[in-house]
Enzyme design. Structure first.
Site, PDB file in Angstrom:
ATOM      1  N   TYR A 295       0.839  -1.204   0.000  1.00 65.27           N
ATOM      2  CA  TYR A 295       0.000   0.000   0.000  1.00 65.27           C
ATOM      3  C   TYR A 295       0.870   1.248   0.000  1.00 65.27           C
ATOM      4  O   TYR A 295       0.571   2.235  -0.692  1.00 65.27           O
ATOM      5  CB  TYR A 295      -0.909  -0.041   1.233  1.00 65.27           C
ATOM      6  CG  TYR A 295      -2.007   0.994   1.241  1.00 65.27           C
ATOM      7  CD1 TYR A 295      -2.967   1.018   0.233  1.00 65.27           C
ATOM      8  CD2 TYR A 295      -2.114   1.926   2.264  1.00 65.27           C
ATOM      9  CE1 TYR A 295      -3.986   1.943   0.251  1.00 65.27           C
ATOM     10  CE2 TYR A 295      -3.131   2.861   2.290  1.00 65.27           C
ATOM     11  CZ  TYR A 295      -4.060   2.862   1.284  1.00 65.27           C
ATOM     12  OH  TYR A 295      -5.078   3.788   1.301  1.00 65.27           O
TER      13      TYR A 295
ATOM     14  N   CYS B 140      -8.522  10.770   1.539  1.00 63.30           N
ATOM     15  CA  CYS B 140      -7.787   9.509   1.455  1.00 63.30           C
ATOM     16  C   CYS B 140      -6.358   9.719   0.965  1.00 63.30           C
ATOM     17  O   CYS B 140      -5.407   9.315   1.613  1.00 63.30           O
ATOM     18  CB  CYS B 140      -8.507   8.530   0.540  1.00 63.30           C
ATOM     19  SG  CYS B 140     -10.027   7.933   1.292  1.00 63.30           S
ATOM     20  N   HIS B 141      -6.215  10.337  -0.196  1.00 65.35           N
ATOM     21  CA  HIS B 141      -4.881  10.489  -0.749  1.00 65.35           C
ATOM     22  C   HIS B 141      -4.601  11.916  -1.196  1.00 65.35           C
ATOM     23  O   HIS B 141      -3.704  12.167  -1.992  1.00 65.35           O
ATOM     24  CB  HIS B 141      -4.658   9.490  -1.887  1.00 65.35           C
ATOM     25  CG  HIS B 141      -4.920   8.077  -1.471  1.00 65.35           C
ATOM     26  ND1 HIS B 141      -6.079   7.419  -1.769  1.00 65.35           N
ATOM     27  CD2 HIS B 141      -4.192   7.229  -0.727  1.00 65.35           C
ATOM     28  CE1 HIS B 141      -6.048   6.213  -1.237  1.00 65.35           C
ATOM     29  NE2 HIS B 141      -4.920   6.062  -0.598  1.00 65.35           N
ATOM     30  N   GLY B 142      -5.420  12.850  -0.715  1.00 64.41           N
ATOM     31  CA  GLY B 142      -5.096  14.258  -0.866  1.00 64.41           C
ATOM     32  C   GLY B 142      -5.390  14.913  -2.206  1.00 64.41           C
ATOM     33  O   GLY B 142      -4.737  15.885  -2.563  1.00 64.41           O
ATOM     34  N   PRO B 155      -3.251  12.928  -6.625  1.00 61.50           N
ATOM     35  CA  PRO B 155      -3.067  11.779  -7.520  1.00 61.50           C
ATOM     36  C   PRO B 155      -4.236  11.463  -8.445  1.00 61.50           C
ATOM     37  O   PRO B 155      -4.075  10.684  -9.374  1.00 61.50           O
ATOM     38  CB  PRO B 155      -2.847  10.619  -6.543  1.00 61.50           C
ATOM     39  CG  PRO B 155      -3.559  11.020  -5.298  1.00 61.50           C
ATOM     40  CD  PRO B 155      -3.475  12.518  -5.225  1.00 61.50           C
TER      41      PRO B 155
END
Lengths: 413, 176
Positions: A295, B140-142, B155
């Site tokens: 991950y 979650c991932h910006g 992303p």
């Protein structure tokens, strides 16, 4: 090697059966008279530990399936029903959930053992590849099993991981819809994951049979990496390996029992005790600990398709190890440089695992990228180069002489 | 005049039969495989839920309302004049997935932005009025989106998806 059975059918019935199905002889040659190198250390007991874990997971899983309901409206409640109402349901569920973690602890030790002692090298490439297939099946099984309790982490973990396939150009979104059986993770997804979660362990069992078969064709590797040359170098599987395996498995299960009875939720995520809610994402989505290094690699790449390629590439590296390692010397005990790089790889893998659990902010991202780059450099650059530049230590002439040199004893007369 | 001896001098006839039989077998296996694969696609009951009607008259300027469509959240955002001016002022060259704001709304209803509330990275739900452009921010991932739902940072590869929708009246929108 004395691979062939010394079994002679004793009774009239055994003689009758042996002519029709020589199964007793097969078991005898595989698990009784099978020659095992006499210098094996306790890292060689993890195969037996893994077999025990597979049996444990299948047994507890079948029993859990008698009480669980794979329906999005009922699944979460049925898990609580198992915990509160079903006789010993708490033991089955905690045993099964923690059992998955124990299974992965054992498989990682087993794999790093193989990497340290060069157990993947000629003629054990197929043995290694079969092991890697088992590892992939284990990951698929573990992932789908984690979805079944239908908590927040189940739901959003399933969403994130299935969405990975959406990174595939052109057909990605169709594949994701096909996997979901709808336009988001939902009841059809839960139902099929339950079906496949039940199926895959039996596929693992099938590949384990092939893995053991391949092992018994080429024989076990050992800490010296030198093949057994005479009967002096080996001992029969039974009683030596059998009892050692039983002892190690017992110790491992004491460790396992500590988790079940004292810290059953230590490895789980509290968010998974909140029922799945499709309109609210938890603030911080993390997979189970055994997926964290992969991950971290996924997240460290600032591009969707690139991240997915690198994550799967990390596993491809392991598949390719037998051909990336150019050294003829198996055991790291005789490879002064590789030995260092092996331990660096272990630290990098653990570091990636730790980073995978952190929020992707600030310097975490930078360190993740650094470690991800190193991971690939280890396999693609260091491993091929080391075999060319490293001067290995002299190998012992045989396992027996290595053992005697170590213990300083003379061979008995 | 029939003979049971295989005609060895002329193998082409037998080869043809082998290949033809094999080809029929492959087609048959493929035809049977399709139902086995297709059963996993969305079923009739999932497809039947593919449109909803929403009353938009109560949505205040600046407010985002979330409705559920096909099991996913859909954001309906009544944008303020400032938000609209901001997103119109962005040169297309600055965008990762270039698309003019006008192409993401319906003519005559430019204030109303309707997007699927699923981050195009890995499917989390972005938070409204957050992030650098006060559009959306995915925790979650910006990934950062602007008030037009266009990806600006992070992303995610694409803008938030605009679903098919139409105005049934001034007050009611049909999504799907």
């Amino acid at each position: 090697m004395q691979g062939h059975s010394t079994y002679t059918p004793g009774t009239a019935f055994e003689r009758w059966l042996d002519r029709r199905l020589p199964i007793v002889g097969l078991v005898h040659s595989s698990f009784v008279s099978f020659p095992t190198p006499k210098n094996l250390n306790y890292f060689w007991t993890f195969g037996a530990i893994l077999s025990a874990m597979l049996v444990w997971q299948i047994l507890t899983g079948i029993m859990l399936a008698m009480h669980y309901t794979p329906n999005d409206a009922l699944a979460f409640a049925s898990v609580e029903h198992i915990m509160r109402d079903v006789n010993y349901g708490w033991l089955l569920r905690y045993g099964h959930a923690n059992g998955a973690s124990m299974f992965f602890i054992a498989v990682y030790v087993h794999m790093f053992r193989g990497l340290y002692y060069g157990s993947y090298k000629e003629p054990r490439e197929v043995l290694w590849l079969l092991g890697m297939i088992i590892f992939l099946l284990m990951m698929a099984t573990g992932f789908m099993g984690y979805v079944l309790p239908w908590g927040q982490m189940s739901f959003w973990g399933a969403t994130v991981i299935t969405s990975l396939f959406g990174a595939i150009p052109v057909v990605g979104q169709s594949i994701v819809t096909w996997l979901w059986g709808g336009f988001s993770v939902g009841d059809p997804t839960l139902n099929r994951f339950f079906s496949l979660h039940y199926l895959l362990p039996f596929m693992i069992a099938g590949v384990v049979v092939l893995h053991v078969w391949a092992l018994h064709v080429v024989g076990q590797n050992n800490p010296t990496g030198v093949e057994p040359k005479s009967t002096e170098d080996t001992v029969p599987f039974t009683p030596y390996a059998t009892l050692k395996d039983i002892f190690a498995t017992s110790v491992f299960f004491v460790f396992f029992a500590w988790f079940i009875f004292y810290i059953p939720n230590y490895l789980g995520d509290p968010d998974n005790y909140v029922e799945a809610n499709r309109l609210a994402t938890p603030a911080h989505i993390v997979p189970e600990w055994y997926f964290l290094p992969f991950y971290a690699i996924l997240r460290s790449i600032p591009d969707k398709l690139g991240g997915v390629i690198c994550m799967f590439g990390a596993i491809v590296m392991l598949f390719a190890v037998p051909w990336l390692d150019t050294s003829k010397v198996r055991s790291a005990n005789y490879r002064p440089l590789y030995r260092w790089f092996f331990w660096i790889l272990v630290i990098v893998a653990i570091g990636l695992g730790w980073l995978g659990a952190q929020e992707p902010k600030d310097w975490y991202v930078f360190i993740s990228r650094l470690l991800t780059a190193y991971y690939f450099i280890h396999f693609l650059v260091i491993l091929p180069l080391l075999g060319l530049i490293e001067t290995p230590k002299p190998l012992p002439p045989s396992i027996s002489e290595a053992v005697l040199a170590k213990t300083g004893q003379q061979a008995h007369a | 005049m029939a003979t049971s001896t295989p005609d060895l001098a002329d193998p082409s006839r037998r080869d043809f039969l082998y290949i033809a039989t094999g080809a029929v077998g492959v087609v048959g296996a493929g035809a049977l495989a399709w139902p086995f694969i297709d059963q996993m696609n969305p079923d009739a009951s999932a497809l039947a839920l593919s449109s909803i009607e929403v009353d938009i008259s109560a949505i205040q300027p600046g407010q985002i309302v979330t409705v559920q469509w096909r099991g996913k959240p859909v954001f309906i955002r009544n944008r303020t004049d400032k938000e609209m001016q901001d997103v119109k002022a962005v040169p297309l060259g600055d965008l990762k997935d270039p698309q003019a704001d006008a192409a993401r709304v319906k003519k005559g209803h430019e204030n109303l932005l309707i997007v699927v509330g699923v981050c195009t990275h890995l499917g989390c739900i972005p938070l409204g009025h957050q992030g650098e452009y006060e559009g959306w921010f995915c925790p979650c991932h910006g990934s950062v989106y602007d008030p037009s739902g266009r990806i600006r940072k992070g992303p995610a590869p694409l803008n938030l998806e605009v679903p098919a929708y139409s105005f049934l009246s001034e007050k009611v929108v049909k999504i799907g």
